[in-house]
Structures are given as structure tokens and as C-alpha cells.
Design a protein around this motif. Structure first.
Motif, PDB file in Angstrom:
ATOM      1  N   UNK A 144      47.323 -41.081  26.692  1.00 20.67           N
ATOM      2  CA  UNK A 144      47.384 -42.513  27.039  1.00 20.67           C
ATOM      3  C   UNK A 144      46.086 -43.161  26.584  1.00 20.67           C
ATOM      4  N   UNK A 145      46.205 -44.358  25.996  1.00 18.52           N
ATOM      5  CA  UNK A 145      44.998 -45.090  25.580  1.00 18.52           C
ATOM      6  C   UNK A 145      44.802 -46.288  26.510  1.00 18.52           C
ATOM      7  N   UNK A 146      43.661 -46.322  27.175  1.00 19.86           N
ATOM      8  CA  UNK A 146      43.319 -47.471  28.025  1.00 19.86           C
ATOM      9  C   UNK A 146      42.525 -48.461  27.187  1.00 19.86           C
ATOM     10  N   UNK A 147      42.958 -49.718  27.197  1.00 14.95           N
ATOM     11  CA  UNK A 147      42.221 -50.758  26.460  1.00 14.95           C
ATOM     12  C   UNK A 147      40.865 -50.986  27.133  1.00 14.95           C
ATOM     13  N   UNK A 148      40.011 -51.748  26.486  1.00 15.45           N
ATOM     14  CA  UNK A 148      38.678 -52.047  27.045  1.00 15.45           C
ATOM     15  C   UNK A 148      38.831 -52.744  28.391  1.00 15.45           C
ATOM     16  N   UNK A 149      39.778 -53.698  28.452  1.00 10.31           N
ATOM     17  CA  UNK A 149      40.024 -54.460  29.682  1.00 10.31           C
ATOM     18  C   UNK A 149      40.492 -53.530  30.810  1.00 10.31           C
ATOM     19  N   UNK A 150      41.437 -52.635  30.480  1.00  9.65           N
ATOM     20  CA  UNK A 150      41.944 -51.689  31.487  1.00  9.65           C
ATOM     21  C   UNK A 150      40.855 -50.715  31.923  1.00  9.65           C
ATOM     22  N   UNK A 151      40.067 -50.256  30.961  1.00  8.07           N
ATOM     23  CA  UNK A 151      38.969 -49.322  31.281  1.00  8.07           C
ATOM     24  C   UNK A 151      37.961 -49.977  32.220  1.00  8.07           C
ATOM     25  N   UNK A 152      37.664 -51.236  31.919  1.00  2.00           N
ATOM     26  CA  UNK A 152      36.692 -51.970  32.755  1.00  2.00           C
ATOM     27  C   UNK A 152      37.223 -52.110  34.198  1.00  2.00           C
ATOM     28  N   UNK A 153      38.532 -52.422  34.325  1.00  6.61           N
ATOM     29  CA  UNK A 153      39.149 -52.590  35.646  1.00  6.61           C
ATOM     30  C   UNK A 153      39.161 -51.271  36.426  1.00  6.61           C
ATOM     31  N   UNK A 154      39.529 -50.176  35.752  1.00  7.59           N
ATOM     32  CA  UNK A 154      39.550 -48.857  36.410  1.00  7.59           C
ATOM     33  C   UNK A 154      38.137 -48.484  36.873  1.00  7.59           C
TER      34      UNK A 154
END
Length: 625
Positions: A94-104
Motif C-alpha cells: 500500500x502506498x500512503x500519499x504525503x497527506x495520508x502519511x502526515x495524518x497518520x
């Protein structure tokens, strides 16, 4: 052969599973005691099933911020899984986008926990603590406790790691069956061991299976909030047989190591309250008997000329106070709260509102408050008539809207802030409309109905007539100041319930289960007794000082323990909670303000009615010329 039938009180009946039956794992929400803002499960980029279905929820679940939804975990009864990849497309990570990574990363640093359920049983993380610190390791006993949910991730040396592998451990109880029948199983415990395993250490194949690294050699899965991150979401399932019966399956979650503290605090409170009651009763009864005997002597005219004390104000003691409509409305709301709390605690003590019935406590409390409007209206109407009020319709409207209006107003403002944060704790607009309809469709008409009958009923019979001209009140000593009275009157009731308050705050603000309703019922009785006693003593001192304006003062002073609750809430915020942001702090103090207001109304009402009965009793006992 004799046949028997049984039923479970109340709520969830057990589900029997056969071998390889699917056991559905559902997600409830994400919570953090640092932010106090719950979020729904799919607010983070977790793997999703082909079709997302939300469970129909009751009012209590919606108000708690629960959003129960299905997950893609495939769990079969008594069937092991070594390692399975979630949302894999031909074993691609699974690839997390920059936005998703920041939120996680943000949610991990805010200490968020993930809450899942299997067969309505919440997931728990086992914590093994060593109870005795002996140098000999063999003598160390493990003290097992459970943490609700599992941590989303952890931070170490300014790096953020996500728990991307979940090892589910489910315990089942094998049911006794006839010889020719197939065995059935019941889920009795749901544990998880969260792990963080780096992408390179997880070997996945085309069939969505994976191989976990052996030993502790693997590196954790880091989440870099400044770039895209690749990872696998994986899980394994392990089943174990257990002797725990289905009826006792919640005991593990509700085991508290501090039951002894509860017993100690209850016994302490009971001893203190009975000791003080004995002293107060002796003083008051002896003093009153002496007073009444002196006042009723008719032969010595010299003494009656020099009389002082509470008999002097007999012509003014039942003079209606200022703002009788507001006073009777607040006392009506206090009666409404008292009836609601008494019934809720009693029903919960019988085990009908246990944590296994999600949201049942809050739903019951909301509905009961609405229906208790008839008692609140009746008591307010009768008191308003006694205080020479005549605008009963306006009084009924005031009773039905004053306290609930303040509660609704504060909750609406706080809800706007929660909406702004996109939290699942925000009450949806349709639920808000439904609550308004309940308020104006159930509570308001019932308050009016009760008020109408209360106002028509004969007013309370006051034993002495009120003089036309009010007498002058002598200058009062410093200790008769209203604020000093509040401080003095609040100590005993607060001391009686202080320990229980700690557990209630932990349940509300730290996502704990509160279930010791038997203790709470005892504490509630002690609170009622101590509030009544203190109120009687304070009104006696006031009347002895020839100050007959006791109505409002007694109501305010009897609720003095609410001031200590406020002080304790501030202490708890500073010392126990790790809240730093503005909105969580606002939520804490907003809800605390509502709790303090409700507690003040409750204790003020208990004290007021105790004092009113006492005043009527003592003036009925003396001969008034």
C-alpha cells in the motif's frame, strides 16, 4: 424429560458459532485521552472492504462518537491464520500519499488508540506488570491488566512508527452438546498484539499470504510525514480454548485492581457520615428541644420580652423570596435530575446497563430525563403556588426550558468546534433535530402537565402567618457570609464521594469502562443524607442569627459541593490529563461546566427540600401568639 427455557437480561443473547463460521471483526472508532476527539475508523487510510456498511446505532452510541463499521479482516471460528495481507493487489504494498502519511503521523503523536469488536466484545491489549520487585526473577508475579483498544503506533527518538501487523488472539468456550450434535463455540475474549514490521521484512506472495520475520530481528515500519510511504497491512489469527463462560466474558475487561480502595472509601464515608449525623442530630435535637421548651413557657413574661433566636423571625420566615418563578423552575429541574439519576443508577446496579449494551446508559438517561419532566413540573408548580406565584403558564415554560436550554446551548457551541475538527464525536444534524423534537415533543408537554396539576393542588401548608411589614435583619457575623457558607457546606458531601468521582472522571476522560454501580448507588445515598444534614444545620444557624432570607441562600449553599467538584476537575486536568491544545481544553471545561451545573442543581434541590421540611417542622412545634 423436563424442558426449561431461559432469557438474558437485557440486551445481547449469545451467538453460537460452528467450526469455520465467519466471526466478523468491526471497527468502532479511534480515541485519544490527549485530544478527547474521537474519529471514525476510515478517517485514516486503513484497508477497506469492497462494501462499507455502518451499523444502525442507538442514541447513546451516536453521542459517544461510536461509528461501528465492517472491516476486511477475514476471521473464521477456530481456524488459525499465520499471516495474511490486507488490501493486496498481486502482493503490491500500500502506498500512503504525503497527506495520508502526515495524518497518520499526527494521530500517532497524539496517542490515538484503535477500537475493534468481535461478537460485540472489545479488543484489548494485554499488559503484564510485575507486582513484587524481588531480586529473584522466579519470585516475580505477573499482574495482568488490559488496555482497551490498541495503540495506533509509537514514537522513538523523534521517529514515528505505525503498528501495521495485528496478531489477533481469540478465546472460545466450547458448549456442551448432545453426542450426535456438532460442537458450537462462543467468543469469550478478544486480544490483540500490535506490531510494527518494516516492508522489507514482510515477504508476501500472490495469494495474499505473508511470512513474518523470525525472532526480534525485524525493524519497525517508519512513517515519514514528509514523503510517500510504502507498507503492508497484515494480520494473523490465533484461537485458544477457555474455561470462561459466556456470561462472565466481560469480567476480564472490567477487572479493577482497586476494588479494595472502593470498599475502603465507602466504609470511610459511611462512618464519617453516621458519626457526623449522630453529633449533628444530638446538637440540633437537644438545642431545639431547649428552644421549644423556652418558647412555649407562658408563665414568665420577663423571659418572653428578652427572647431571641429563630422564634423572633416567625412572621417573616415564610415570606416569598425574590424571583420565585426562577427558584421554583431550578428546583423543578433538580427534581427531574434527581429522579433520572436515582432510576438510572438503580437499574444499572441490577446489571441492565452494563458496558456490553453499548450506549444503553446514555440513551436511558436521555429518555428518563424527558419523562421525569412530569415530576419536575409538578414539584415546581406546587412550590410556585406556595410562593404566591400566579403566572403558571410562564412558570411551566421557564421550568421546561431554563436548565435544558443552557445544556443544549453549551453542547451546540461545543459541537460546532467538534464539527470543525471532522470528529465522529460531533452529533450529526439529524440526531440534533431528533433531540430537539424529544425536548419539545415529550419533555415540554409533560412539564406543562405536571405543572398544571402541581399548581392546582393545595399549596404547602406553612404553620405560621407572614407579617405584612418585614422586620429588620441585624448585621451578620463574617462566618454567615454566603460564600463562607458554600465552602463550609460543601466539604462533607464532597468528601463522601471524592474517590468515586476519580473513577467517574477516568471513565469519561480516559476511555475506561465504569461499571461499579453498586458502589455508586451507596455513594448517592450517602450524598443525599449528607446534603440534607448540612442544609438543616446551615438553615438553623441562619435563622438563629435572625436572617429569614433563607430560600435562595439555602439552595446556593446546599450545592456547595459543586464548587469542590469544579476545583477537583481543574486539579484533574492539570495533574492527570495530557491535554495541551485549545479545542480539547475547551471541550473538557465545557462538559465540566455542565457537570458542575447539574451537580449544583441536584445537591441544591436535595438540601432545599430537607431544609424546607425542617423549617416547617420547628415552627409547627412552637406556640405563636
Amino acid at each position: 424429560m423436563c424442558q426449561t427455557s431461559a432469557f438474558y437480561v437485557p440486551g445481547v443473547a449469545p451467538i453460537n458459532f460452528h467450526q469455520n463460521d465467519p466471526v466478523e471483526i468491526k471497527a468502532v472508532k479511534l480515541t485519544s485521552s490527549r485530544t478527547q476527539l474521537p474519529y471514525e475508523y476510515y478517517s485514516l487510510p486503513f484497508c477497506q472492504p469492497s462494501k462499507i456498511t455502518y451499523k444502525a446505532e442507538n442514541l447513546g452510541e451516536v453521542l459517544r462518537g461510536d461509528r461501528i463499521v465492517n472491516t476486511p479482516f477475514q476471521v473464521l471460528m477456530n481456524s488459525e491464520k499465520k499471516c495474511e495481507v490486507l488490501c493486496s493487489q498481486s502482493s503490491k504494498p500500500v502506498t500512503l500519499t504525503v497527506e495520508q502519511s502526515r495524518l497518520v503521523a499526527e494521530r500517532i503523536t497524539e496517542d490515538y488508540y484503535v477500537h475493534l469488536i468481535a461478537d460485540n466484545l472489545p479488543v484489548a491489549t494485554r499488559l503484564e506488570l510485575y507486582s513484587n520487585r524481588d531480586s529473584d526473577d522466579k519470585k516475580k508475579e505477573k499482574d495482568v491488566q488490559f488496555e482497551h483498544g490498541y495503540r495506533l503506533g509509537f514514537t522513538d527518538v523523534n521517529k514515528i512508527y505505525l503498528h501495521n501487523h495485528l496478531s489477533f488472539i481469540l478465546y472460545y468456550h466450547r458448549e456442551d452438546m448432545e453426542e450426535d450434535q456438532e460442537h458450537t463455540y462462543r467468543v469469550v475474549r478478544f486480544e490483540v498484539i500490535p506490531q510494527s514490521i518494516k516492508l522489507e521484512d514482510l515477504k508476501a506472495d500472490e495469494k495474499s499470504s505473508c511470512t513474518l520475520p523470525e525472532g526480534t530481528n525485524s525493524s519497525p515500519q517508519e512513517i515519514d510525514p514528509t514523503k510517500e510511504n510504502q507498507l503492508y497491512f497484515t494480520y494473523s489469527v490465533h484461537w485458544e480454548e477457555s474455561d470462561i463462560k459466556w456470561a462472565s466474558r466481560w469480567d476480564t475487561y472490567l477487572t479493577m485492581s482497586d476494588v479494595q480502595i472502593h470498599w475502603f472509601s465507602i466504609i470511610n464515608s459511611v462512618v464519617v457520615v453516621f458519626f457526623l449525623s449522630g453529633i449533628l442530630s444530638m446538637i440540633i435535637i437537644r438545642t431545639l428541644r431547649k428552644d421549644i421548651a423556652n418558647y412555649n413557657k407562658e408563665d414568665d413574661i420577663e423571659d418572653t420580652m428578652e427572647e431571641s433566636g429563630w422564634k423572633l423571625v416567625h412572621g417573616d420566615v415564610f415570606r416569598p423570596p425574590q424571583y420565585p418563578m426562577i427558584l421554583s423552575s431550578l428546583l423543578g429541574s433538580g427534581i427531574q435530575l434527581f429522579c433520572m439519576i436515582l432510576i438510572v443508577i438503580f437499574v444499572a446496579m441490577l446489571g441492565m446497563l452494563s458496558p456490553s449494551s453499548r450506549g444503553a446508559l446514555m440513551t436511558t438517561a436521555c429518555f428518563l430525563f424527558m419523562f421525569m419532566g412530569v415530576f419536575g413540573g409538578f414539584s415546581a408548580g406546587r412550590l410556585y403556588r406556595t410562593l404566591k406565584g400566579h403566572r403558571w403558564k410562564k412558570g411551566a415554560f421557564c421550568t421546561a426550558t431554563l436548565y435544558p436550554g443552557v445544556v443544549f446551548g453549551i453542547c451546540f457551541i461545543l459541537n460546532c468546534f467538534i464539527w470543525g475538527k471532522h470528529s465522529s464525536g460531533a452529533v450529526p444534524f439529524p440526531t440534533m433535530v431528533a433531540l430537539l423534537c424529544m425536548w419539545f415533543g415529550i419533555s415540554l408537554p409533560l412539564v406543562y402537565l405536571g405543572y398544571y396539576f402541581g399548581f392546582r393542588k393545595q399549596p404547602y401548608d406553612n404553620p405560621v402567618r407572614t407579617n405584612q411589614i418585614p422586620r429588620q435583619i441585624p448585621e451578620q457575623r463574617w462566618y454567615m457570609n454566603r460564600f463562607v457558607g458554600i465552602l463550609m457546606a460543601g466539604i462533607l458531601p464532597f468528601g463522601a464521594m471524592f474517590i468515586e468521582l476519580f473513577f467517574i472522571f477516568s471513565a469519561i476522560w480516559e476511555n475506561q469502562f465504569y461499571y461499579l454501580f453498586g458502589f455508586l448507588f451507596l455513594v448517592f445515598i450517602i450524598l443525599v443524607v449528607s446534603c440534607s444534614q448540612i442544609s438543616i444545620v446551615m438553615v438553623y444557624f441562619q435563622l438563629c442569627a435572625e436572617d429569614y432570607r433563607w430560600w435562595w441562600r439555602n439552595f446556593l449553599v446546599s450545592g456547595g459541593s459543586a464548587f469542590y467538584v469544579l476545583v477537583y476537575a481543574i486539579f484533574y486536568f492539570v495533574n492527570k490529563l495530557d491535554i495541551v491544545e485549545f479545542i480539547p481544553s475547551l471541550l473538557y471545561f465545557g462538559y465540566t461546566a455542565l457537570m458542575v451545573l447539574s451537580f449544583w442543581l441536584l445537591t441544591g434541590t436535595i438540601g432545599f427540600y430537607a431544609a424546607y421540611m425542617f423549617v416547617r417542622k420547628i415552627y409547627a412545634a412552637v406556640k405563636i401568639d
